[in-house]
Each structure stands twice: as structure tokens, then as C-alpha cells.
Write a protein that holds these residues in place. Structure first.
Motif, PDB file in Angstrom:
ATOM      1  N   ALA A 287       0.828  -1.208   0.000  1.00  0.00           N
ATOM      2  CA  ALA A 287       0.000   0.000   0.000  1.00  0.00           C
ATOM      3  C   ALA A 287       0.858   1.252   0.000  1.00  0.00           C
ATOM      4  N   GLN A 288       1.964   1.216   0.758  1.00  0.00           N
ATOM      5  CA  GLN A 288       2.861   2.373   0.775  1.00  0.00           C
ATOM      6  C   GLN A 288       3.404   2.650  -0.626  1.00  0.00           C
ATOM      7  N   ASN A 289       3.750   1.593  -1.337  1.00  0.00           N
ATOM      8  CA  ASN A 289       4.236   1.745  -2.700  1.00  0.00           C
ATOM      9  C   ASN A 289       3.143   2.280  -3.628  1.00  0.00           C
ATOM     10  N   TYR A 290       1.917   1.778  -3.459  1.00  0.00           N
ATOM     11  CA  TYR A 290       0.811   2.250  -4.305  1.00  0.00           C
ATOM     12  C   TYR A 290       0.504   3.722  -4.044  1.00  0.00           C
ATOM     13  N   LEU A 291       0.654   4.168  -2.792  1.00  0.00           N
ATOM     14  CA  LEU A 291       0.454   5.589  -2.499  1.00  0.00           C
ATOM     15  C   LEU A 291       1.494   6.447  -3.209  1.00  0.00           C
ATOM     16  N   ALA A 292       2.706   5.932  -3.318  1.00  0.00           N
ATOM     17  CA  ALA A 292       3.787   6.688  -3.953  1.00  0.00           C
ATOM     18  C   ALA A 292       3.730   6.613  -5.472  1.00  0.00           C
ATOM     19  N   GLU A 293       3.394   5.434  -6.015  1.00  0.00           N
ATOM     20  CA  GLU A 293       3.508   5.193  -7.453  1.00  0.00           C
ATOM     21  C   GLU A 293       2.177   5.060  -8.185  1.00  0.00           C
ATOM     22  N   GLY A 294       1.081   4.920  -7.437  1.00  0.00           N
ATOM     23  CA  GLY A 294      -0.210   4.666  -8.058  1.00  0.00           C
ATOM     24  C   GLY A 294      -0.512   3.167  -8.097  1.00  0.00           C
ATOM     25  N   ILE A 295      -1.792   2.829  -8.225  1.00  0.00           N
ATOM     26  CA  ILE A 295      -2.228   1.431  -8.254  1.00  0.00           C
ATOM     27  C   ILE A 295      -2.183   0.934  -9.695  1.00  0.00           C
ATOM     28  N   PRO A 296      -1.406  -0.105  -9.991  1.00  0.00           N
ATOM     29  CA  PRO A 296      -1.312  -0.594 -11.368  1.00  0.00           C
ATOM     30  C   PRO A 296      -2.655  -1.150 -11.852  1.00  0.00           C
ATOM     31  N   ALA A 297      -2.957  -0.916 -13.094  1.00  0.00           N
ATOM     32  CA  ALA A 297      -4.203  -1.409 -13.683  1.00  0.00           C
ATOM     33  C   ALA A 297      -4.101  -2.904 -13.955  1.00  0.00           C
ATOM     34  N   VAL A 298      -5.262  -3.574 -13.967  1.00  0.00           N
ATOM     35  CA  VAL A 298      -5.342  -4.988 -14.346  1.00  0.00           C
ATOM     36  C   VAL A 298      -6.263  -5.107 -15.552  1.00  0.00           C
TER      37      VAL A 298
END
Length: 474
Positions: A137-148
Motif C-alpha cells: 500500500a505504501q508503494n501504491y500511495l507513492a507510485e499509483g495502483i497498477p491497472a489490471v
């Protein structure tokens, strides 16, 4: 694209769950990232994920944000709406799906949080997945949530009636004597689950139980008192109401209704250890009736009263002593095949409830035991409370290891030590002398030592408690 200065998740993702301040720590963006990370951690892409929430003002919107994050990573969200924490365990167990429950339990209204489960209501602790969820989650906050490729679907499901019916199948209350019970829901989720399980709100047959409701209105601002019955100040209203109504007993639930506390007809608290002993005995007897041979294991954490292990052994079962903490105990329930587990904090775990904790189910067992015999609850409580205990006493210390070392040095000549979850000191007493023991555990988040002590007499307890506190606070 990287985002500047995302919120640091480490301070409010704890050993067993997420618990933080609304707006400054828990935000829609943070919750959405946690939803995405949860789906990844439990491999739920293409599978169902349960999402429930309590009555706090922020809970519905957080459930929606979590759903958005979960679906963004391919999870198919099942929204079960307003519910108790043990309802999410029921949904997770009966649907064999991972679950997230939005609640801060007994914390004040400014807080919210998340309790996670793997499929089958299995616990998730920091060591068994929560750290990985945090880091993703910390990474997604920094980089965005990758699409599927395939975004998840969403549906709604009401599980209250099925939950209530399932609990009624586990404990038969139809033949007990008529009893009058005051219930303080503390404006928490017990205001919804108690009428469903113990009355007729879910369409179930009427029971010989008269419920006198207190603070059943769902209100996440907790206008009457905090929904934390562990604090004696928060059961004063219940104690008075039991006396005023001439009730047989009183029940108090915490905010998410997964813990239940009991007072007797005189308004005196019945210790969670005594409740655990009663329920353990009932469960052992029930299982032994259909399983005459073979080992039966029952779990208790290391700071429950000695009466719990004694009751388990006297009934022919094997007590298993564990660390404090619900995720750890759920792991032990699975590892040992235990039929029941009890904690000093009024968490009660049942094999027949997927090894998860359920305060309502414990309350039902107590009602069944009480209602099947003629004595007042104070007599039953006294039978399972033969010893005296200090309760948990917190001390602020500058150096926790040094304080613990002082305890060892001071008691070395007269006690035995063990290091399961802090330090437990057990007195080496001669035959006829009062036993005593105490445990000191460091807090996970604060410079505190938590002391719990028990003895066979008040005089010995007072002496041991005061001596230990003086050493800790030196």
C-alpha cells in the motif's frame, strides 16, 4: 507517476490490525491503496472479497474506497454493509472468502481501522501478511495502483439473518428458564446484532429471554459513553440498570460487538476468565459426548486466571497456554485443533466458528449455562472466581529491558521465570501457602510495562503487586 510525500503507514498499522486517526492517518486514498494491497496479498484477483463496516461516520465511505482499490486489482467485492466484526468472520467462513472489517472497536470516534481475515476467517498479523499489505500500500500511495485487465465486480449481501440462525444452531436457548437481561450496546453494533440473535428481529423464534435495551441506537459518536466495557467507568450505567430492573444479569458489548462483558444480578462484574472457564467446560462436555476418546485442546492466554487451566484439566482436556493477541490465538486454534480459546480481554474463540472470536456466542453459552440451573449468577461467578487478581496495571518506564532485569534479580531466589510473551514470575510456595504469579509485558507501541498479577489471597496479591510495581517504577 510518483506522488509527493504520501502518508507514512507505519505508525498506525499495528501488530494485528489497522487503527488510525480519521483524516490525518486514514484517508480515502490510504484506504483505497490498502484495498488494492489486500487483494494482492491474499491472491483474490478474480475471487470474492468481503467488506463490512461498523456505525462510525467515516466507515461507509472507507468501505467504498476500499472496494474501489480492491476492484482495481481484480477483486470481486461483496459489500455486507453495517455489521459486527464477528459477522464478517461468519461471511468469511461461510463463503470461504477473505474479509475486511472497518472498525476501531472500542476506540473514540476520531479513530477508525481495519481488521483483515484470510478466507475461512483466518487471522492476519503483522508477521503473517499485514506487513506485506502495508508495504504494498505504501508503494501504491507513492507510485499509483497498477491497472489490471479485468476490473473486479461488486455486489451487496445481507448476512445478518444467516449469522443469527447459525449462532442459534450452535447454542440452544429455547429450553432455559425465563431470564431478564439488560444489554448495553454502547451505541455500537450490538444494537443491531442482539435483537437479531437473542430476539425476533431476524425472524427467529422467540426465546425465554426478556431484553432490556440500553443505547441500542447506532451512533459512531458514542454520545453516552465509550464503547469500551473493559474500562469500569463504561459499565456504571449497566450496573445501575441491572439493579433498577431487578434483572438476572447484564451484558455489555464493545463498539464492533465482538467482545462481551458480564455483570451479575448484584451489579458486580464477572471476570472474563470466569466466563472463559464456564464456556470451556460447556464446550469440552459437548465435544466429549460425541468423542469419548482422544485429546481435546482448549487455549487460554498466559494472563487468564489459573482457574481457566484448572477447569480445562478437571474436565479431562488439555490446556494450551499462549501469547496474548487475537491473530496469534487464531493461529494456535488452527495448529492445535482446539475447540475453544479464551482471553483475559473478553475475546472468545470457537472451533465451530472457524476458530474466530465471537462475543455473542460466548454470551449465549453463559445464558444457556445460567438458564439451565436455579442459582443466581453471582453464585455461578463465585464458583469460577476462587482467586484474586490485580487487573492490568500500566507503568511508564524509560528503559523496559532494565526494568525487566530488575524484576528477575529481585525474585530470582523465590520464583520461577518463563519468557512466553514478556516475563512471567511464579512463586515457589510451600504446601498450604497461597500461590502467586505475575506477568510483565512491554507495550508494542508505547514505553509501558503492563503488569498482571494473581494470588490465592488478597494479602499475598497486595504484597506481590506492590513489590513488583515498586521495582518496575524504581
Amino acid at each position: 507517476m510518483s506522488k509527493a510525500n504520501p502518508i507514512d503507514l507505519a505508525p498506525f498499522i499495528k501488530a494485528y490490525d489497522v487503527r488510525g486517526l480519521v483524516g490525518t492517518q486514514l484517508t480515502d486514498e490510504v484506504v483505497e491503496a490498502l484495498g488494492a494491497a489486500f487483494v494482492d496479498e491474499v491472491d483474490a484477483a478474480g475471487h470474492e472479497v468481503i467488506v463490512g463496516h461498523d456505525m462510525r461516520d467515516s466507515s461507509p465511505r472507507f468501505a467504498a474506497a476500499f472496494s474501489a482499490g480492491a476492484r482495481a486489482r481484480g477483486g470481486n467485492v461483496v459489500l455486507i454493509g453495517l455489521c459486527s466484526t464477528d459477522e464478517t468472520y461468519f461471511a468469511s467462513g461461510s463463503l470461504t472468502a477473505p474479509a475486511a472489517m472497518f472498525t476501531a472497536s472500542h476506540n473514540p470516534a476520531t479513530y477508525n481501522g481495519i481488521k483483515f481475515s484470510r478466507a475461512g476467517a483466518q487471522g492476519i498479523s503483522f508477521a503473517t501478511g499485514l506487513k506485506a499489505i502495508r508495504d504494498r500500500a505504501q508503494n501504491y500511495l507513492a507510485e499509483g495502483i497498477p491497472a489490471v485487465d479485468a476490473v473486479g465486480a461488486q455486489r451487496e449481501l445481507d448476512v445478518l439473518s444467516d449469522y443469527a440462525g447459525y449462532l442459534r444452531e450452535l447454542v440452544d436457548l429455547s429450553t432455559i428458564r425465563p431470564i431478564r437481561v439488560v444489554v448495553d450496546a454502547g451505541n455500537g453494533m450490538g444494537g443491531m446484532t442482539v435483537p437479531a440473535v437473542l430476539s425476533t428481529a431476524a425472524g427467529l423464534p422467540e426465546l425465554p429471554i426478556e431484553i432490556i435495551p440500553m443505547y441500542f441506537e447506532l451512533d459512531g459518536t458514542f454520545p453516552n459513553h465509550e464503547a469500551n466495557p473493559l474500562d469500569p467507568a463504561n459499565i456504571v450505567d449497566l450496573q445501575k440498570a441491572v439493579l433498577d430492573h431487578g434483572a438476572d444479569l447484564g451484558l455489555a458489548f464493545d463498539g464492533d460487538a465482538d467482545r462481551c462483558f458480564v455483570v451479575d444480578e448484584q451489579g458486580n462484574p464477572m471476570s472474563p476468565s470466569a466466563v472463559a472457564a464456564v464456556v470451556a467446560l460447556r464446550e469440552i462436555q459437548r465435544v466429549r459426548a460425541s468423542q469419548p476418546e482422544g485429546d481435546i485442546h482448549v487455549i487460554h492466554n498466559l494472563i487468564t486466571s489459573r482457574i481457566v487451566a484448572e477447569t480445562i484439566e478437571a474436565a479431562g482436556a488439555i490446556p494450551v497456554r499462549t501469547h496474548v493477541g487475537h491473530s496469534l490465538i487464531k493461529d494456535q486454534m488452527a495448529a492445535t485443533g482446539a475447540i475453544f480459546g479464551g482471553e483475559h480481554s473478553a475475546h472468545y474463540y470457537f472451533r465451530d466458528f472457524w476458530g474466530a472470536d465471537n462475543g455473542m456466542l460466548a454470551a449465549m453459552h453463559l445464558l444457556a449455562e445460567f438458564g439451565s440451573q436455579p442459582e443466581p449468577l453471582s453464585v455461578l461467578s463465585a464458583r469460577f472466581s476462587p482467586y484474586v487478581a490485580s487487573g492490568e496495571i500500566n507503568s511508564v518506564v524509560d528503559d523496559v529491558p532494565a526494568a525487566t532485569a530488575r524484576i528477575r534479580a529481585a525474585f530470582e531466589a523465590e520464583a520461577d521465570f518463563d519468557d512466553l510473551d514478556g516475563l512471567t514470575v511464579t512463586g515457589r510456595t510451600a504446601e498450604g501457602e497461597s500461590f502467586w504469579w505475575f506477568n510483565v509485558r512491554p507495550s508494542n507501541t508505547e514505553p509501558l510495562l503492563r503488569l498482571n498479577a494473581e494470588a490465592g489471597s488478597q494479602e499475598v496479591l497486595d504484597a506481590v503487586r506492590d513489590r513488583a510495581l515498586a521495582i518496575i517504577r524504581a
